[in-house]
Design a protein around this motif. Structure first.
Motif, PDB file in Angstrom:
ATOM      1  N   GLY A 171      44.204  42.065  50.927  1.00 27.43           N
ATOM      2  CA  GLY A 171      42.822  42.075  50.691  1.00 27.43           C
ATOM      3  C   GLY A 171      43.187  42.597  49.081  1.00 27.43           C
ATOM      4  N   TRP A 172      44.540  43.224  48.460  1.00 29.46           N
ATOM      5  CA  TRP A 172      44.464  44.255  47.722  1.00 29.46           C
ATOM      6  C   TRP A 172      45.087  42.587  46.299  1.00 29.46           C
ATOM      7  CZ3 TRP A 172      49.064  44.487  45.088  1.00 29.46           C
ATOM      8  CH2 TRP A 172      49.291  45.435  43.924  1.00 29.46           C
ATOM      9  N   PHE A 173      45.643  42.212  47.217  1.00 26.90           N
ATOM     10  CA  PHE A 173      46.446  40.836  46.431  1.00 26.90           C
ATOM     11  C   PHE A 173      45.494  40.201  46.020  1.00 26.90           C
ATOM     12  CE2 PHE A 173      50.664  41.408  47.726  1.00 26.90           C
ATOM     13  CZ  PHE A 173      51.414  41.438  46.515  1.00 26.90           C
ATOM     14  N   GLY A 174      44.151  39.872  46.519  1.00 29.07           N
ATOM     15  CA  GLY A 174      43.624  38.713  46.299  1.00 29.07           C
ATOM     16  C   GLY A 174      42.541  39.751  45.191  1.00 29.07           C
ATOM     17  N   HIS A 175      42.057  41.111  45.686  1.00 33.97           N
ATOM     18  CA  HIS A 175      40.704  42.219  44.082  1.00 33.97           C
ATOM     19  C   HIS A 175      41.837  41.574  42.834  1.00 33.97           C
ATOM     20  CE1 HIS A 175      39.268  44.735  42.600  1.00 33.97           C
ATOM     21  NE2 HIS A 175      40.202  46.339  42.376  1.00 33.97           N
ATOM     22  N   ILE A 176      43.434  42.290  42.760  1.00 33.23           N
ATOM     23  CA  ILE A 176      44.195  42.294  41.843  1.00 33.23           C
ATOM     24  C   ILE A 176      44.222  40.573  40.957  1.00 33.23           C
ATOM     25  CG2 ILE A 176      46.239  42.710  40.640  1.00 33.23           C
ATOM     26  CD1 ILE A 176      44.884  45.141  41.399  1.00 33.23           C
ATOM     27  N   GLY A 177      44.624  39.958  42.316  1.00 36.79           N
ATOM     28  CA  GLY A 177      44.374  38.420  41.360  1.00 36.79           C
ATOM     29  C   GLY A 177      42.868  37.688  40.810  1.00 36.79           C
ATOM     30  N   SER A 178      41.846  38.312  41.468  1.00 36.52           N
ATOM     31  CA  SER A 178      40.700  37.621  40.523  1.00 36.52           C
ATOM     32  C   SER A 178      41.093  37.811  38.956  1.00 36.52           C
ATOM     33  CB  SER A 178      39.993  38.139  41.585  1.00 36.52           C
ATOM     34  OG  SER A 178      39.598  39.518  41.676  1.00 36.52           O
ATOM     35  N   SER A 179      40.434  37.132  38.551  1.00 38.72           N
ATOM     36  CA  SER A 179      40.195  36.867  36.913  1.00 38.72           C
ATOM     37  C   SER A 179      39.126  36.560  36.982  1.00 38.72           C
ATOM     38  CB  SER A 179      41.445  36.564  36.468  1.00 38.72           C
ATOM     39  OG  SER A 179      41.689  35.030  36.532  1.00 38.72           O
ATOM     40  N   TRP A 180      37.841  37.172  35.935  1.00 37.19           N
ATOM     41  CA  TRP A 180      37.188  36.458  34.652  1.00 37.19           C
ATOM     42  C   TRP A 180      37.315  36.281  33.590  1.00 37.19           C
ATOM     43  CZ3 TRP A 180      33.601  34.087  38.827  1.00 37.19           C
ATOM     44  CH2 TRP A 180      34.000  35.367  40.027  1.00 37.19           C
ATOM     45  N   PRO A 181      36.523  35.323  33.118  1.00 44.43           N
ATOM     46  CA  PRO A 181      37.029  34.980  31.453  1.00 44.43           C
ATOM     47  C   PRO A 181      36.687  36.258  30.585  1.00 44.43           C
ATOM     48  CG  PRO A 181      35.400  33.301  32.742  1.00 44.43           C
ATOM     49  CD  PRO A 181      35.764  34.469  33.757  1.00 44.43           C
ATOM     50  N   GLY A 182      37.285  36.935  30.027  1.00 40.96           N
ATOM     51  CA  GLY A 182      36.768  38.598  28.646  1.00 40.96           C
ATOM     52  C   GLY A 182      37.955  39.712  29.756  1.00 40.96           C
ATOM     53  N   GLU A 183      37.836  39.474  31.394  1.00 40.71           N
ATOM     54  CA  GLU A 183      38.877  41.139  32.184  1.00 40.71           C
ATOM     55  C   GLU A 183      40.028  40.955  31.476  1.00 40.71           C
ATOM     56  OE1 GLU A 183      37.817  40.598  35.933  1.00 40.71           O
ATOM     57  OE2 GLU A 183      35.751  40.810  36.003  1.00 40.71           O
ATOM     58  N   THR A 209      52.623  37.013  53.085  1.00 40.49           N
ATOM     59  CA  THR A 209      53.121  35.979  52.331  1.00 40.49           C
ATOM     60  C   THR A 209      52.915  34.343  52.348  1.00 40.49           C
ATOM     61  OG1 THR A 209      55.641  36.746  52.777  1.00 40.49           O
ATOM     62  CG2 THR A 209      55.451  34.739  51.252  1.00 40.49           C
ATOM     63  N   GLY A 210      52.489  34.137  53.762  1.00 38.07           N
ATOM     64  CA  GLY A 210      51.600  32.685  53.646  1.00 38.07           C
ATOM     65  C   GLY A 210      50.172  32.958  52.939  1.00 38.07           C
ATOM     66  N   LEU A 211      49.593  34.086  53.361  1.00 40.96           N
ATOM     67  CA  LEU A 211      48.071  34.128  52.736  1.00 40.96           C
ATOM     68  C   LEU A 211      48.257  34.193  51.202  1.00 40.96           C
ATOM     69  CD1 LEU A 211      46.367  36.554  55.493  1.00 40.96           C
ATOM     70  CD2 LEU A 211      46.360  34.132  55.684  1.00 40.96           C
ATOM     71  N   ILE A 212      48.851  34.617  50.675  1.00 38.85           N
ATOM     72  CA  ILE A 212      48.544  34.946  49.592  1.00 38.85           C
ATOM     73  C   ILE A 212      49.262  33.962  48.351  1.00 38.85           C
ATOM     74  CG2 ILE A 212      47.985  37.168  49.768  1.00 38.85           C
ATOM     75  CD1 ILE A 212      50.894  38.318  48.894  1.00 38.85           C
ATOM     76  N   ALA A 213      50.294  32.973  49.191  1.00 43.09           N
ATOM     77  CA  ALA A 213      51.352  31.671  48.520  1.00 43.09           C
ATOM     78  C   ALA A 213      50.938  31.381  46.960  1.00 43.09           C
ATOM     79  CB  ALA A 213      52.075  31.023  49.221  1.00 43.09           C
ATOM     80  N   TRP A 214      49.278  31.153  47.402  1.00 47.90           N
ATOM     81  CA  TRP A 214      48.598  30.598  46.460  1.00 47.90           C
ATOM     82  C   TRP A 214      48.308  31.091  45.250  1.00 47.90           C
ATOM     83  CZ3 TRP A 214      43.907  31.597  44.606  1.00 47.90           C
ATOM     84  CH2 TRP A 214      43.161  32.944  44.992  1.00 47.90           C
TER      85      TRP A 214
END
Length: 882
Positions: free
Chosen positions: A146-158, A185-190
């Motif tokens: 969840g932490w990697f998904g939260h940090i990795g999510s990006s939106w225009p202008g952020e 590792t497998g879940l966040i490889a993308w």
């Protein structure tokens, strides 16, 4: 009253009102509401999934979480699977739980974080609970993902990834957890891709700035690579490692780790480790012992690029420092046992070039002499000359041909004497299908014991058939009867007849009219096989037979003529009526290949004075089993066979057996077929023992289609056909040719087994097989790469002479294509690998002689594998014998 108001608000789906009521309630009041909330939850489980139930879900989810005063109960409620699709928002849950003590919240946090990532716990809830409780961040798979998904999510202008990482207070423990968790590792490889602003570059930048410990990142990457894993997971840490760009000192400190990776890691990682160690070795920062240790592991690998690169590295180090020859040349000689003869030759050239630098003080020359025995015969001579082991001009020793033992017929044991033993065999046949021997003696046992004591048999078989799909259904149930008519399912129809699980009218109709089903190229075999089972089932119900006439003497399906005469005599003594299909099958199985035995049995059969005796005598004196004429036909890239009429399997035979002798055409391919995946196929060779060409011709369309279209094929039939009796003719060799080019390795292995069995029995027509393979390759039905793998596997068993005899018939066509293709093009693709196998077989078998079009290929310019191996093959074929 507050409890009733809360329940009413929850039922109505008014979440805001429910949260307001919860804020004013004590712990005791909340606990008192819990039973009613649980009852409501039970109601919702069986309620329709509509707008009302969906509206109730979030309010119920929040109220239940707040009313549990124990952390374990609250965690179970929040993570419940039945509430996953209608949860309260993380903000609402944090609000209703915010008045709890910090220890209680920390306990709840860790319980939720310990749930599997698939539980769907929102990261916003987990991170909010961490902030509320002030506890240490949980390094679980769910939280880290969840932490990697939260940090990795990006939106225009952020902000970018690196900016969000700088602000995060839990950066270090989360990165540490990344290196420790395989699942994460497998879940966040993308997420860890190479796109601009990627994680790899962000982490490297933070390490450069000092926000992350660079040594921790390097050690973590190397440790994860050493742990192994799937190539996609390994790429994550390999890319991160490349982004960190280790210095020479950092690489030198981990030289032992690079050595282990070069020897054991997946190819991409091994190549990187090799590229790190090569400069260290050339600059003298690796000792010769360390380089030799690395080389011994790398040269054992199957990846040719890695092996060749290692030999190049050894050559450079030896040129720089010849004094290392005693240590490095034996390490280079480890490649003498490589499957690729080009690799062997490269290693040998290295030894030849630097052999003069050997001192011999530490046994290096003795080790080289020992490893030289693993070279191919042609290269072994060169090694002997280079090392002074043997006088030049001697020829390599010819290896003895190694073929599997010739399979011998096994006589069938008598049918089980007791019903208990029979019940055990029936159970085994139902579970696995059984081979011909087990199936036939079990079927005969059922008939014998049903005639002898039906009640005892039913009692013994009761537990065995208790779980059969047809058991305990109404007799004559249309579903059961229709299922049996469409698919006999082997022994089950006989058992169903014993237990009244199939209607007598259905049994009678099947005997009189034959089973339903398509008229495909398998139907002749399946109808004959099914007819006997239908008849046995019908006679068990109406007129039990004392035993079966067609039970074979041998496991190949053959029946000795004297044994059949004795059975007919016993039938006559008992005044029993032979089964029509059973007797027809007995005729097809009775041996007629020994004229003296057939004549003697015919005389005894006539003396019986029964119609069956006269028919048997006539059959035995009609000559040995004959085969119909065959004609090749092509269908797209496939080569198929058509069969003419077999007149002797007509006339007096029952109608269900006559299709065995009727013509077979390729146009039957389009007809409906119900025989895909049926286990009865293994019994088809025993329907017409001594005539396996009839079976092979009917299986050929399936096998060819599966190979050409990269589908699934029943390759297990090939070894069965190879072990069967009868002529190994054009149909069987075509089936074998297709099987050697099958898509799946296990199918190709079955074809190799069949090839070796035929060779061991002296029934392999190697020239015919080679010509068939050549035609199929030229038509595009077979791929050279798959064929080469199968041929190499056959040669590796020690059958070098056999494989060479096949290649001698195959290669001229392919070499002719190469000669007519000018520069090579598609004709040369994959030919080098096949020529390498041929050269190895010729060297090891001592083959000599000329091969059409080989000289032209060997004299072509260049050093491609096809040309190099053609030269090697020509040398092997023209070498003078000792």
């Amino acid at each position: 009253m507050s409890g009733e108001a809360l329940l009413e608000a929850v039922r109505a789906g008014r979440t805001v009102e429910a949260v307001g009521l919860l804020d004013g309630m004590t712990d005791a009041e909340r606990r008192s509401c819990l039973p009613a909330l649980k009852e409501l939850r039970k109601e919702l489980r069986s309620a329709p999934w509509n707008a009302a139930s969906r509206a109730t879900g979030p309010a119920l989810h929040a109220a239940g979480a707040a009313c549990h005063t124990g952390a374990a109960g609250a965690a179970a409620w929040i993570a419940a699977a039945d509430m996953r699709w209608s949860q309260a928002s993380p903000g609402v849950l944090l609000h209703v739980l915010g008045d709890r003590e910090s220890d209680w919240l920390a306990d709840l946090t860790h319980r939720l974080a310990a749930r599997p990532a698939t539980s769907g716990i929102p990261f916003a809830l987990l991170s909010g609970l961490v902030a509320l409780s002030g506890c240490e961040v949980p390094a679980t798979d769910a939280y880290v993902r969840g932490w990697f998904g939260h940090i990795g999510s990006s939106w225009p202008g952020e902000s970018t990834v690196v900016q969000r990482l700088r602000r995060d207070p839990h950066l270090s423990p989360m990165i540490t957890a990344l290196f420790e968790s395989v699942e994460v590792t497998g879940l966040i490889a993308w997420l860890l891709s190479d796109r601009p602003g990627s994680w790899h570059n962000a982490l490297a930048e933070l390490a450069e700035e000092g926000d992350l410990d660079r040594k921790v990142l390097l050690d973590g990457c190397v440790a994860r690579l050493l742990r192994g894993g799937t190539p996609s997971h390994q790429q994550v840490f390999l890319r991160l490692l490349a982004s960190l760009a280790p210095t020479r000192d950092e690489e030198r400190e981990r030289s032992a780790d690079w050595t282990a990776l070069a020897c054991q890691a997946v190819p991409a990682v091994a190549r990187h480790a090799q590229s790190v160690l090569a400069p260290l070795a050339l600059d003298g920062e690796l000792t010769s012992r360390q380089l030799a240790e690395m080389s011994s592991g790398v040269l054992f690998r199957t990846e040719r690029k890695l092996v060749r690169a290692q030999l190049v590295l050894l050559g450079k180090v030896l040129r720089r420092d010849p004094s290392t020859a005693d240590v490095l040349l034996p390490a280079a000689a480890e490649a003498f046992g490589h499957e690729d003869t080009e690799v062997q030759e490269r290693a040998l050239k290295l030894v030849e070039r630097h052999a003069t630098a050997l001192s011999g003080s530490d046994g290096a020359r003795e080790r080289l002499e020992e490893l030289a025995a693993e070279l191919s015969p042609g290269l072994r001579l060169r090694a002997q000359r280079a090392l002074g082991i043997e006088a030049p001009g001697s020829a390599p020793a010819v290896q003895e041909e190694a073929l599997p033992p010739v399979p011998e017929r096994a006589r069938l044991a008598a049918a089980p004497e007791s019903v208990a033993e029979l019940a055990e065999e029936v159970s085994a046949v139902l579970a696995s299908g059984g081979g011909v021997a087990v199936f036939e003696r079990t079927l005969d046992g059922l008939v014998r014991h049903a005639h002898r004591d039906r009640d005892a048999l039913l009692e013994a078989l009761g537990p065995v058939v208790a779980r059969c799909w047809w058991k305990d259904r109404d007799p004559g149930h249309p579903v059961v009867d229709r299922s049996f008519r469409e698919s006999l399912q082997g022994l089950e129809v006989v058992l169903a007849a014993l237990f009244d699980g199939v209607g007598t009218a259905t049994l009678h109709a099947a005997v009189q009219q034959g089973a339903t089903g398509g008229d495909c190229h398998h139907s002749a075999l399946s109808r004959a096989f099914d007819a006997r089972l239908w008849e046995a089932a019908h006679r068990l119900r109406t007129d039990p037979m004392p035993f079966l006439l067609a039970t074979p003497t041998w496991d190949t399906g053959l029946l000795e003529p004297g044994e059949l005469v004795a059975r007919l005599a016993e039938y006559r003594r008992l005044e029993a009526r032979p089964g029509t299909a059973d007797f027809a099958q007995a005729l097809l199985r009775v041996r007629r290949d020994e004229p003296s035995a057939a004549e003697e049995a015919a005389a005894k059969a006539r003396a019986l004075g029964s119609p069956e005796g006269y028919r048997l005598a006539q059959w035995l004196t009609a000559g040995g089993p004959s085969l119909p004429t065959a004609r090749r036909r092509t269908s797209g890239p496939r080569v198929l066979l058509e069969l003419g009429e077999l007149e002797e399997v007509q006339g007096l035979f029952p109608k269900e057996f006559r299709p065995l002798g009727r013509p077979l055409t390729v146009f039957e391919d389009h007809r409906y077929c119900r025989h895909w995946g049926v286990t009865d196929r293994r019994h088809w060779p025993a329907v017409v023992p001594g005539r396996r060409e009839l079976v092979a011709a009917r299986l050929l369309p399936d096998i060819s289609t599966a190979v050409v279209e990269d589908g699934h094929m029943d390759a297990a039939m090939l070894p069965l056909l190879a072990e069967a009796d009868g002529t190994a003719g054009e149909a069987l060799h075509l089936c074998l040719a297709y099987g050697l080019g099958a898509r799946r390795p296990e199918d190709r292995l079955a074809a190799v087994d069949a090839l070796l069995v035929l060779a061991a029995r002296g029934q392999l027509d190697a020239g015919r097989l080679g010509a068939d393979i050549g035609e199929l390759v030229r038509r595009g039905a077979l791929k050279k790469s798959r064929l080469t793998e199968a041929i190499r596997t056959a040669a590796a068993t020690g059958a070098y002479a056999t494989v060479w005899s096949v290649l001698r018939g195959l290669l001229p066509d392919l070499l002719a294509d190469l000669a007519s293709d000018g520069a090579g093009g598609g004709a040369v693709r994959g030919l080098g690998e096949l020529l390498a196998v041929a050269a190895d077989c010729a060297e090891r078998s001592g083959a000599r002689g000329d091969l059409a079009h080989l000289a032209g290929t060997a004299e072509r310019h260049g050093s491609s594998k096809a040309v190099t191996q053609a030269r090697r093959l020509r040398t092997a074929l023209t070498r003078e014998a000792a």
